[in-house]
Design a protein around this motif. Structure first.
Motif, PDB file in Angstrom:
ATOM      1  N   SER B  94      -1.605  10.116  -5.728  1.00 17.49           N
ATOM      2  CA  SER B  94      -1.351  10.022  -7.163  1.00 17.49           C
ATOM      3  C   SER B  94      -0.174  10.900  -7.531  1.00 17.49           C
ATOM      4  O   SER B  94       0.202  11.815  -6.782  1.00 17.49           O
ATOM      5  N   MET B  95       0.382  10.600  -8.678  1.00 17.22           N
ATOM      6  CA  MET B  95       1.597  11.282  -9.102  1.00 17.22           C
ATOM      7  C   MET B  95       1.700  11.248 -10.607  1.00 17.22           C
ATOM      8  O   MET B  95       1.289  10.283 -11.257  1.00 17.22           O
ATOM      9  N   SER B  96       2.226  12.309 -11.145  1.00 19.11           N
ATOM     10  CA  SER B  96       2.553  12.349 -12.559  1.00 19.11           C
ATOM     11  C   SER B  96       4.059  12.326 -12.690  1.00 19.11           C
ATOM     12  O   SER B  96       4.735  13.162 -12.093  1.00 19.11           O
ATOM     13  N   LEU B  97       4.584  11.405 -13.437  1.00 16.80           N
ATOM     14  CA  LEU B  97       6.033  11.310 -13.579  1.00 16.80           C
ATOM     15  C   LEU B  97       6.598  12.587 -14.196  1.00 16.80           C
ATOM     16  O   LEU B  97       7.663  13.059 -13.800  1.00 16.80           O
ATOM     17  N   VAL B  98       5.855  13.163 -15.087  1.00 19.60           N
ATOM     18  CA  VAL B  98       6.303  14.399 -15.718  1.00 19.60           C
ATOM     19  C   VAL B  98       6.330  15.533 -14.708  1.00 19.60           C
ATOM     20  O   VAL B  98       7.230  16.364 -14.709  1.00 19.60           O
ATOM     21  N   GLY B  99       5.377  15.564 -13.829  1.00 22.24           N
ATOM     22  CA  GLY B  99       5.281  16.646 -12.857  1.00 22.24           C
ATOM     23  C   GLY B  99       5.918  16.351 -11.526  1.00 22.24           C
ATOM     24  O   GLY B  99       5.818  17.150 -10.591  1.00 22.24           O
ATOM     25  N   LEU B 100       6.596  15.206 -11.421  1.00 27.05           N
ATOM     26  CA  LEU B 100       7.110  14.773 -10.115  1.00 27.05           C
ATOM     27  C   LEU B 100       8.036  15.808  -9.504  1.00 27.05           C
ATOM     28  O   LEU B 100       7.954  16.102  -8.314  1.00 27.05           O
ATOM     29  N   ALA B 101       8.906  16.361 -10.314  1.00 28.98           N
ATOM     30  CA  ALA B 101       9.890  17.305  -9.779  1.00 28.98           C
ATOM     31  C   ALA B 101       9.242  18.585  -9.280  1.00 28.98           C
ATOM     32  O   ALA B 101       9.812  19.293  -8.464  1.00 28.98           O
ATOM     33  N   ASN B 102       8.082  18.894  -9.780  1.00 33.47           N
ATOM     34  CA  ASN B 102       7.417  20.131  -9.373  1.00 33.47           C
ATOM     35  C   ASN B 102       6.418  19.921  -8.246  1.00 33.47           C
ATOM     36  O   ASN B 102       6.292  20.731  -7.353  1.00 33.47           O
ATOM     37  N   TYR B 103       5.708  18.831  -8.304  1.00 31.19           N
ATOM     38  CA  TYR B 103       4.580  18.657  -7.399  1.00 31.19           C
ATOM     39  C   TYR B 103       4.701  17.463  -6.460  1.00 31.19           C
ATOM     40  O   TYR B 103       3.942  17.356  -5.507  1.00 31.19           O
ATOM     41  N   GLY B 104       5.575  16.557  -6.729  1.00 29.74           N
ATOM     42  CA  GLY B 104       5.699  15.396  -5.854  1.00 29.74           C
ATOM     43  C   GLY B 104       4.467  14.505  -5.951  1.00 29.74           C
ATOM     44  O   GLY B 104       3.799  14.440  -6.964  1.00 29.74           O
ATOM     45  N   TYR B 105       4.196  13.827  -4.890  1.00 32.03           N
ATOM     46  CA  TYR B 105       3.034  12.972  -4.769  1.00 32.03           C
ATOM     47  C   TYR B 105       1.945  13.749  -4.040  1.00 32.03           C
ATOM     48  O   TYR B 105       2.212  14.449  -3.075  1.00 32.03           O
ATOM     49  N   THR B 106       0.706  13.593  -4.468  1.00 33.00           N
ATOM     50  CA  THR B 106      -0.412  14.259  -3.812  1.00 33.00           C
ATOM     51  C   THR B 106      -1.272  13.217  -3.119  1.00 33.00           C
ATOM     52  O   THR B 106      -1.690  12.242  -3.754  1.00 33.00           O
ATOM     53  N   PHE B 107      -1.521  13.448  -1.847  1.00 30.10           N
ATOM     54  CA  PHE B 107      -2.273  12.493  -1.046  1.00 30.10           C
ATOM     55  C   PHE B 107      -3.726  12.935  -0.878  1.00 30.10           C
ATOM     56  O   PHE B 107      -4.028  14.125  -0.801  1.00 30.10           O
ATOM     57  N   GLY B 108      -4.592  11.938  -0.776  1.00 29.09           N
ATOM     58  CA  GLY B 108      -5.975  12.194  -0.408  1.00 29.09           C
ATOM     59  C   GLY B 108      -6.099  12.365   1.094  1.00 29.09           C
ATOM     60  O   GLY B 108      -5.118  12.228   1.832  1.00 29.09           O
ATOM     61  N   SER B 109      -7.306  12.636   1.532  1.00 31.52           N
ATOM     62  CA  SER B 109      -7.560  12.888   2.956  1.00 31.52           C
ATOM     63  C   SER B 109      -7.644  11.617   3.781  1.00 31.52           C
ATOM     64  O   SER B 109      -7.689  11.682   5.006  1.00 31.52           O
ATOM     65  N   GLY B 110      -7.663  10.482   3.113  1.00 30.08           N
ATOM     66  CA  GLY B 110      -7.642   9.219   3.837  1.00 30.08           C
ATOM     67  C   GLY B 110      -9.011   8.702   4.207  1.00 30.08           C
ATOM     68  O   GLY B 110      -9.995   9.450   4.278  1.00 30.08           O
ATOM     69  N   THR B 111      -9.082   7.399   4.420  1.00 33.55           N
ATOM     70  CA  THR B 111     -10.274   6.742   4.963  1.00 33.55           C
ATOM     71  C   THR B 111      -9.881   6.090   6.274  1.00 33.55           C
ATOM     72  O   THR B 111      -8.976   5.248   6.302  1.00 33.55           O
ATOM     73  N   ARG B 112     -10.550   6.491   7.333  1.00 40.21           N
ATOM     74  CA  ARG B 112     -10.287   5.872   8.644  1.00 40.21           C
ATOM     75  C   ARG B 112     -11.198   4.666   8.788  1.00 40.21           C
ATOM     76  O   ARG B 112     -12.415   4.823   8.884  1.00 40.21           O
ATOM     77  N   LEU B 113     -10.603   3.497   8.779  1.00 39.79           N
ATOM     78  CA  LEU B 113     -11.371   2.253   8.867  1.00 39.79           C
ATOM     79  C   LEU B 113     -11.262   1.680  10.275  1.00 39.79           C
ATOM     80  O   LEU B 113     -10.166   1.522  10.816  1.00 39.79           O
ATOM     81  N   THR B 114     -12.417   1.377  10.837  1.00 38.61           N
ATOM     82  CA  THR B 114     -12.473   0.712  12.135  1.00 38.61           C
ATOM     83  C   THR B 114     -13.266  -0.576  11.973  1.00 38.61           C
ATOM     84  O   THR B 114     -14.423  -0.540  11.531  1.00 38.61           O
ATOM     85  N   VAL B 115     -12.639  -1.680  12.304  1.00 38.77           N
ATOM     86  CA  VAL B 115     -13.308  -2.984  12.224  1.00 38.77           C
ATOM     87  C   VAL B 115     -13.514  -3.476  13.650  1.00 38.77           C
ATOM     88  O   VAL B 115     -12.553  -3.648  14.406  1.00 38.77           O
ATOM     89  N   VAL B 116     -14.780  -3.681  14.004  1.00 36.41           N
ATOM     90  CA  VAL B 116     -15.100  -4.068  15.389  1.00 36.41           C
ATOM     91  C   VAL B 116     -15.543  -5.528  15.456  1.00 36.41           C
ATOM     92  O   VAL B 116     -15.862  -6.137  14.453  1.00 36.41           O
TER      93      VAL B 116
END
Lengths: 114, 116
Positions: B94-116
């Motif tokens: 997620s990202m705030s356009l107002v805060g982009l210059a200060n904080y950039g984009y912040t990522f979550g920890s991710g979901t590892r998906l395995t389809v068998v």
């Protein structure tokens, strides 16, 4: 469309060696540039960013990057790496005209040998 | 702030099953992005939202993928039916356009998906 190229896919070096990772982008307008780091098994974390002003940007953990507009480059550097710098590094570009989305390079895996 | 929260962290499912990935962006951020990471293709942008509205879904692989953002604090990415080639780590940012210059984009920890 904007694109980002990272020429080194894998880099192996010893502790205390200097590191430089290349990043080139293709977009003729104003860009915002980022370097992200992904430690093994973790999410992406912001290392540094360039929006405007001094083209030499300093980030966390001793990293810096230089924006050279004429070369469309934003190379990442660290004078002396540590074993803990072992990670994958991603360069990314955000061009406002592209709707604020972030386009990533393919990443460079860095292995620092103790 | 707890950052961008994704669930589940890991998902293993059988081919043909429906999979739903969830994301809670940082409060106040008006952009939300879904990325997929694989060894072969690196980080690919699938879709992104601005103020809960999908802006660019050109990265969505095919009709089996769909994403929604019913409100500012929640988004889902659904795969139906899932296939083994969908196995990847899916990141939300997620990202705030107002805060982009200060904080950039912040990522979550991710979901590892395995389809068998």
């Amino acid at each position: 469309a904007q694109s980002v190229s990272q020429h080194n896919h894998h880099v192996i070096l010893s502790e205390a060696a200097s590191l430089e990772l290349g990043c080139n982008y293709s977009y003729g307008g104003t860009v915002n540039l980022f370097w992200y780091v992904q430690y093994p098994g973790q999410h992406l974390q912001l290392l540094l960013k360039y929006f405007s002003g001094d083209p030499l940007v300093k980030g966390i953990k001793g990293f810096e990057a230089e924006f050279i507009k004429s070369k469309f480059s934003f190379n990442l550097r660290k004078p002396s790496v540590q074993w803990s710098d072992t990670a994958e590094y991603f360069c990314a570009v955000n061009a406002g005209a592209a709707g604020n989305k972030l386009t990533f390079g393919g990443g460079t895996r860095v292995l620092v040998k103790p | 702030d707890a950052g961008v929260i994704q669930s589940p962290r890991h998902e293993v499912t059988e081919m043909g099953q429906e999979v739903t990935l969830r994301c809670k962006p940082i409060s106040g951020h008006d952009y939300l992005f879904w990325y997929r990471q694989t060894m072969m293709r690196g980080l690919e942008l699938l879709i992104y939202f601005n103020n809960n509205v999908p802006i660019d879904d050109s990265g969505m692989p095919e009709d089996r993928f769909s994403a929604k953002m019913p409100n500012a604090s929640f988004s889902t990415l659904k795969i139906q039916p899932s296939e083994p080639r969908d196995s990847a780590v899916y990141f939300c940012a997620s990202m705030s356009l107002v805060g982009l210059a200060n904080y950039g984009y912040t990522f979550g920890s991710g979901t590892r998906l395995t389809v068998v």
